[in-house]
Each structure stands twice: as structure tokens, then as C-alpha cells.
Scaffold this motif. Sequence first.
Motif, PDB file in Angstrom:
ATOM      1  N   GLY A   1      28.068 -44.951 -14.103  1.00 52.25           N
ATOM      2  CA  GLY A   1      28.581 -44.015 -15.099  1.00 52.25           C
ATOM      3  C   GLY A   1      29.516 -44.646 -16.085  1.00 52.25           C
ATOM      4  N   GLY A   2      29.398 -45.933 -16.303  1.00 49.04           N
ATOM      5  CA  GLY A   2      30.264 -46.587 -17.283  1.00 49.04           C
ATOM      6  C   GLY A   2      31.112 -47.674 -16.674  1.00 49.04           C
ATOM      7  N   TYR A   3      31.807 -48.347 -17.485  1.00 47.50           N
ATOM      8  CA  TYR A   3      32.593 -49.493 -17.035  1.00 47.50           C
ATOM      9  C   TYR A   3      34.029 -49.052 -16.805  1.00 47.50           C
ATOM     10  CZ  TYR A   3      33.104 -49.689 -22.152  1.00 47.50           C
ATOM     11  OH  TYR A   3      33.298 -49.386 -23.458  1.00 47.50           O
ATOM     12  N   GLN A   4      34.252 -48.552 -15.609  1.00 48.40           N
ATOM     13  CA  GLN A   4      35.559 -48.010 -15.282  1.00 48.40           C
ATOM     14  C   GLN A   4      36.603 -49.114 -15.161  1.00 48.40           C
ATOM     15  OE1 GLN A   4      36.139 -44.849 -15.154  1.00 48.40           O
ATOM     16  NE2 GLN A   4      34.030 -44.177 -15.306  1.00 48.40           N
ATOM     17  N   PRO A   5      37.755 -48.948 -15.811  1.00 50.27           N
ATOM     18  CA  PRO A   5      38.812 -49.949 -15.664  1.00 50.27           C
ATOM     19  C   PRO A   5      39.609 -49.710 -14.394  1.00 50.27           C
ATOM     20  CG  PRO A   5      39.558 -48.219 -17.097  1.00 50.27           C
ATOM     21  CD  PRO A   5      38.145 -47.861 -16.710  1.00 50.27           C
TER      22      PRO A   5
ATOM     23  N   GLU B   1      27.269 -65.403 -14.123  1.00 50.29           N
ATOM     24  CA  GLU B   1      26.664 -64.086 -14.066  1.00 50.29           C
ATOM     25  C   GLU B   1      26.255 -63.615 -15.454  1.00 50.29           C
ATOM     26  OE1 GLU B   1      29.962 -62.023 -12.275  1.00 50.29           O
ATOM     27  OE2 GLU B   1      29.112 -62.239 -10.265  1.00 50.29           O
ATOM     28  N   SER B   2      25.303 -62.697 -15.499  1.00 47.09           N
ATOM     29  CA  SER B   2      24.872 -62.130 -16.771  1.00 47.09           C
ATOM     30  C   SER B   2      25.405 -60.709 -16.956  1.00 47.09           C
ATOM     31  CB  SER B   2      23.341 -62.113 -16.857  1.00 47.09           C
ATOM     32  OG  SER B   2      22.812 -61.359 -15.766  1.00 47.09           O
ATOM     33  N   ASP B   3      25.802 -60.077 -15.861  1.00 44.23           N
ATOM     34  CA  ASP B   3      26.295 -58.696 -15.909  1.00 44.23           C
ATOM     35  C   ASP B   3      27.773 -58.687 -15.553  1.00 44.23           C
ATOM     36  OD1 ASP B   3      25.749 -55.662 -13.963  1.00 44.23           O
ATOM     37  OD2 ASP B   3      26.539 -55.967 -15.988  1.00 44.23           O
ATOM     38  N   TYR B   4      28.605 -58.382 -16.549  1.00 42.94           N
ATOM     39  CA  TYR B   4      30.039 -58.383 -16.302  1.00 42.94           C
ATOM     40  C   TYR B   4      30.742 -57.574 -17.381  1.00 42.94           C
ATOM     41  CZ  TYR B   4      29.706 -62.296 -19.606  1.00 42.94           C
ATOM     42  OH  TYR B   4      29.423 -63.086 -20.693  1.00 42.94           O
ATOM     43  N   TYR B   5      32.024 -57.372 -17.154  1.00 39.58           N
ATOM     44  CA  TYR B   5      32.846 -56.622 -18.096  1.00 39.58           C
ATOM     45  C   TYR B   5      34.114 -57.419 -18.405  1.00 39.58           C
ATOM     46  CZ  TYR B   5      29.824 -52.944 -16.322  1.00 39.58           C
ATOM     47  OH  TYR B   5      28.722 -52.215 -15.945  1.00 39.58           O
TER      48      TYR B   5
ATOM     49  N   GLU C   1      31.473 -54.412 -22.552  1.00 38.49           N
ATOM     50  CA  GLU C   1      30.384 -54.670 -21.605  1.00 38.49           C
ATOM     51  C   GLU C   1      29.616 -55.883 -22.097  1.00 38.49           C
ATOM     52  OE1 GLU C   1      28.805 -50.314 -20.503  1.00 38.49           O
ATOM     53  OE2 GLU C   1      29.445 -50.604 -22.567  1.00 38.49           O
ATOM     54  N   ALA C   2      29.272 -56.789 -21.203  1.00 36.23           N
ATOM     55  CA  ALA C   2      28.652 -58.044 -21.615  1.00 36.23           C
ATOM     56  C   ALA C   2      27.283 -57.842 -22.247  1.00 36.23           C
ATOM     57  CB  ALA C   2      28.533 -58.992 -20.419  1.00 36.23           C
ATOM     58  N   TYR C   3      26.578 -56.784 -21.871  1.00 38.58           N
ATOM     59  CA  TYR C   3      25.229 -56.612 -22.397  1.00 38.58           C
ATOM     60  C   TYR C   3      25.230 -55.979 -23.788  1.00 38.58           C
ATOM     61  CZ  TYR C   3      25.634 -51.716 -20.852  1.00 38.58           C
ATOM     62  OH  TYR C   3      26.039 -50.424 -20.671  1.00 38.58           O
TER      63      TYR C   3
END
Lengths: 115, 115
Positions: free
Chosen positions: A99-103, B29-33, B52-54
Motif C-alpha cells: 500500500g505504498g512506501y511507508q516511512p 537490489e533493484s527494489d528499494y526506497y 521509490e526506486a522504480y
Amino acid sequence: DGGITQSPKYLFRKEGQNVTLSCEQNLNHDAMYWYRQDPGQGLRLIYYSQIVNDFQKGDIAEGYSVSREKKESFPLTVTSAQKNPTAFYLCASRAPPGGGYQPQHFGDGTRLSIL
Amino acid sequence: AQTVTQSQPEMSVQEAETVTLSCTYDTSESDYYLFWYKQPPSRQMILVIRQEAYKQQNATENRFSVNFQKAAKSFSLKISDSQLGDAAMYFCAYRSGSGNTPLVFGKGTRLSVIA
């Protein structure tokens, strides 16, 4: 208001004494984290817990212990084995993934000093 | 293990001017924040902006924007029209995209704003 409460704000430890830092959250977050902050060092991970009754060591776990008996609480004990405990300690929590990139949300910290 | 590097321990900016804080990270990694947090003298950790990395589009939040260069593994923060209240420590942080993994922080940049 939902949030993270750390107590006490200031704590003093005598030589050979264990002390416990409290962290309570009412955000219904699954994951909780403990960081230590020293001048010029940024925030370093001590322990984290992704679910009740489970926790993992971080980069600097030696001399520390934690428990996670309730979702809301993640206390950190600084044992006498931690020879340099003087630092600022921050507790954080995070909502479940998806549901999103929660901090991460942070408490206001506890300053621990040696007497 | 992932690492985050902030190469500028201290920066200063004139009020109303623009300043850019640097951050690089190392990951396979390819998926990260990625996140920027602000820590004023009160020591409260405040989320400034996240990416968001993507997503190729750079995130913006009012006077704060990022320059995300994925291939170069760079994530700089630009503060426009700097205000006295922007004076703080700024931390760049990385989080893996999987699960409730903890944030990995850089050592921080102390920003001073000159009136």
C-alpha cells in the motif's frame, strides 16, 4: 493522537547497572526499531522486531537486549556489558508493508549518560 | 550490505538561497526506497521527502526536491528558498523493498542557514 512515546527523556546509569528504556506506540504498527545516535555517526541499528515475540540483532547489538511481548511495546535494556552507553537512543515503528512506501515514525528519544 | 554515504559533514546557505545536499548509496537490489529525514536541535526525526526506486520522476515536497540518479546511485536533496527553520541535521536513508527491513542511515549533514 497516535504516536511513539519514549521514556524517560533523560536517564543516568551507574557503573555495573542495567537500565531499561521504554518505547510504546499506539499506531498499530507491526515493526519496531531501536537506533543509537552518536555525534558524527548517524543512526546505527541496535535491534528490530517485525512481529510480536520475534526480534533480530542490528549492527551494534552487543551489550543490549530487547523483548517484544506486546505489539505496542519494545523496551531496550542497556546491560553492564555495554561499556560505552552514553548516547541518544531513538525508537521507531513502521506500518505493515504494502500500500505504498511507508516511512518509519520516530519517538522523541532518550538521552542516556553514565554517572 | 547496503551503505549510505553523505560526503558533506557541514553545509551552509544564505537565507532565500538554494542548497543541495549530497547522498550516494551502494546496493545490488533493484527494489528499494530512499528517504531524507531532518533532525532539528529538538532532535525529533522529521520525514522530509521519499522516493521509490522504480519511479523515474523525482519527488518534490514544496521547497524540497530530490535529484534521483539510479544508475549513479545518487540521491541528492535540494532545498529552495532556504529559511532559518531549515537549519538542522539532514540524514539520507535507504530501505530495501522487501518486508519491514530497517532503514540504513548516512552519517548526516549539518546545515546552517545564514540570515
